[in-house]
Design a protein around this motif. Sequence first.
Motif, PDB file in Angstrom:
ATOM      1  N   THR A  90       0.835  -1.003   0.100  1.00 16.67           N
ATOM      2  CA  THR A  90      -0.058   0.020  -0.057  1.00 16.67           C
ATOM      3  C   THR A  90       0.952   1.322  -0.176  1.00 16.67           C
ATOM      4  OG1 THR A  90      -1.772  -1.260   1.240  1.00 16.67           O
ATOM      5  CG2 THR A  90      -1.702   1.161   1.267  1.00 16.67           C
ATOM      6  N   ALA A  91       0.560   2.230  -0.863  1.00 12.87           N
ATOM      7  CA  ALA A  91       1.555   3.479  -1.267  1.00 12.87           C
ATOM      8  C   ALA A  91       0.849   4.169  -2.285  1.00 12.87           C
ATOM      9  CB  ALA A  91       2.758   2.834  -1.221  1.00 12.87           C
ATOM     10  N   VAL A  92       1.362   5.237  -2.420  1.00 10.13           N
ATOM     11  CA  VAL A  92       1.311   6.279  -3.791  1.00 10.13           C
ATOM     12  C   VAL A  92       2.401   5.669  -4.487  1.00 10.13           C
ATOM     13  CG1 VAL A  92       1.002   8.167  -4.628  1.00 10.13           C
ATOM     14  CG2 VAL A  92      -0.014   8.152  -2.549  1.00 10.13           C
ATOM     15  N   TYR A  93       2.149   5.396  -5.869  1.00  8.41           N
ATOM     16  CA  TYR A  93       2.973   4.805  -6.679  1.00  8.41           C
ATOM     17  C   TYR A  93       3.415   5.967  -7.831  1.00  8.41           C
ATOM     18  CZ  TYR A  93       3.237   0.195  -5.035  1.00  8.41           C
ATOM     19  OH  TYR A  93       3.268  -1.033  -4.176  1.00  8.41           O
ATOM     20  N   TYR A  94       4.611   6.189  -8.078  1.00 10.51           N
ATOM     21  CA  TYR A  94       4.989   7.377  -9.020  1.00 10.51           C
ATOM     22  C   TYR A  94       5.773   6.534 -10.082  1.00 10.51           C
ATOM     23  CZ  TYR A  94       3.991  10.369  -5.022  1.00 10.51           C
ATOM     24  OH  TYR A  94       3.330  10.954  -4.086  1.00 10.51           O
ATOM     25  N   CYS A  95       5.471   7.073 -11.393  1.00 11.73           N
ATOM     26  CA  CYS A  95       6.575   7.059 -12.347  1.00 11.73           C
ATOM     27  C   CYS A  95       7.585   7.738 -12.663  1.00 11.73           C
ATOM     28  CB  CYS A  95       5.690   6.260 -13.880  1.00 11.73           C
ATOM     29  SG  CYS A  95       4.755   7.751 -14.438  1.00 11.73           S
ATOM     30  N   ALA A  96       8.564   7.484 -12.990  1.00 17.91           N
ATOM     31  CA  ALA A  96       9.790   8.733 -13.339  1.00 17.91           C
ATOM     32  C   ALA A  96      10.563   8.268 -14.380  1.00 17.91           C
ATOM     33  CB  ALA A  96      10.549   8.840 -12.103  1.00 17.91           C
ATOM     34  N   ALA A  97      10.815   9.341 -15.270  1.00 21.73           N
ATOM     35  CA  ALA A  97      12.185   9.244 -16.164  1.00 21.73           C
ATOM     36  C   ALA A  97      13.314   9.561 -15.934  1.00 21.73           C
ATOM     37  CB  ALA A  97      11.507  10.145 -17.598  1.00 21.73           C
ATOM     38  N   SER A  98      14.169   8.613 -16.185  1.00 15.95           N
ATOM     39  CA  SER A  98      15.779   8.986 -15.874  1.00 15.95           C
ATOM     40  C   SER A  98      16.362   9.983 -16.701  1.00 15.95           C
ATOM     41  CB  SER A  98      16.451   7.628 -15.834  1.00 15.95           C
ATOM     42  OG  SER A  98      17.793   8.195 -15.601  1.00 15.95           O
ATOM     43  N   ARG A  99      17.289  10.430 -16.374  1.00 17.84           N
ATOM     44  CA  ARG A  99      18.255  11.532 -17.152  1.00 17.84           C
ATOM     45  C   ARG A  99      19.186  10.625 -17.938  1.00 17.84           C
ATOM     46  NH1 ARG A  99      19.379  15.450 -13.676  1.00 17.84           N
ATOM     47  NH2 ARG A  99      18.738  14.702 -11.914  1.00 17.84           N
ATOM     48  N   TYR A 100      19.229   9.385 -17.594  1.00 16.64           N
ATOM     49  CA  TYR A 100      20.027   8.341 -18.374  1.00 16.64           C
ATOM     50  C   TYR A 100      19.451   7.173 -18.847  1.00 16.64           C
ATOM     51  CZ  TYR A 100      23.021  10.314 -14.722  1.00 16.64           C
ATOM     52  OH  TYR A 100      23.813  11.350 -13.910  1.00 16.64           O
ATOM     53  N   ALA A 101      20.037   6.676 -19.966  1.00 19.29           N
ATOM     54  CA  ALA A 101      19.529   5.600 -20.535  1.00 19.29           C
ATOM     55  C   ALA A 101      18.962   4.146 -20.003  1.00 19.29           C
ATOM     56  CB  ALA A 101      20.223   5.305 -21.826  1.00 19.29           C
ATOM     57  N   VAL A 102      19.859   3.989 -18.934  1.00 20.07           N
ATOM     58  CA  VAL A 102      19.727   2.602 -18.352  1.00 20.07           C
ATOM     59  C   VAL A 102      18.768   2.961 -17.050  1.00 20.07           C
ATOM     60  CG1 VAL A 102      22.077   1.773 -18.955  1.00 20.07           C
ATOM     61  CG2 VAL A 102      21.748   3.238 -16.711  1.00 20.07           C
ATOM     62  N   ASP A 103      18.511   1.815 -16.282  1.00 23.45           N
ATOM     63  CA  ASP A 103      17.682   1.694 -15.159  1.00 23.45           C
ATOM     64  C   ASP A 103      18.556   2.072 -14.136  1.00 23.45           C
ATOM     65  OD1 ASP A 103      19.120  -0.661 -15.955  1.00 23.45           O
ATOM     66  OD2 ASP A 103      18.342  -1.359 -14.001  1.00 23.45           O
ATOM     67  N   SER A 104      17.837   2.548 -13.433  1.00 23.61           N
ATOM     68  CA  SER A 104      18.548   3.127 -11.669  1.00 23.61           C
ATOM     69  C   SER A 104      17.599   2.916 -10.836  1.00 23.61           C
ATOM     70  CB  SER A 104      18.874   4.573 -11.726  1.00 23.61           C
ATOM     71  OG  SER A 104      19.525   5.014 -10.744  1.00 23.61           O
ATOM     72  N   SER A 105      18.078   2.675  -9.207  1.00 18.18           N
ATOM     73  CA  SER A 105      17.376   2.865  -8.171  1.00 18.18           C
ATOM     74  C   SER A 105      17.332   4.119  -7.273  1.00 18.18           C
ATOM     75  CB  SER A 105      17.756   1.491  -7.396  1.00 18.18           C
ATOM     76  OG  SER A 105      18.970   1.747  -6.846  1.00 18.18           O
TER      77      SER A 105
END
Length: 123
Positions: A90-105
Amino acid sequence: VQLQASGGGLVQAGGSLRLACAASRRTFSNNGMGWFRQAPGKEREFVAGLSWNSARQSYADSVKGRFTISRDNAKNMVYLQMNSLKPEDTAVYYCAASRYAVDSSSTSDYNYWGQGTLVTVSS
């Protein structure tokens, strides 16, 4: 608004939801994308990340094996399939776009954020 998350709602434990994130005004097809969540009284935390070409995925340990991130660059969409949901999801879920091409945590790698969609899992 450049990122719009949707698909949240109320679901029973063990159920599934699919979140969607629509990008507008610009394309994010060359950017890594991620999903984060924030529960009441807690810090925002990483959930899942995906590289620009879907070759690399990463997940928080708490959701591994239950959640799947995917994208459709032709439609400028990112998805989060959530299965076997637990009350602690349970939470508010956010999508985000990175400044890089790869995935990041790391939240600091993301420079575009959606407005969030609430997921509530009842026990």
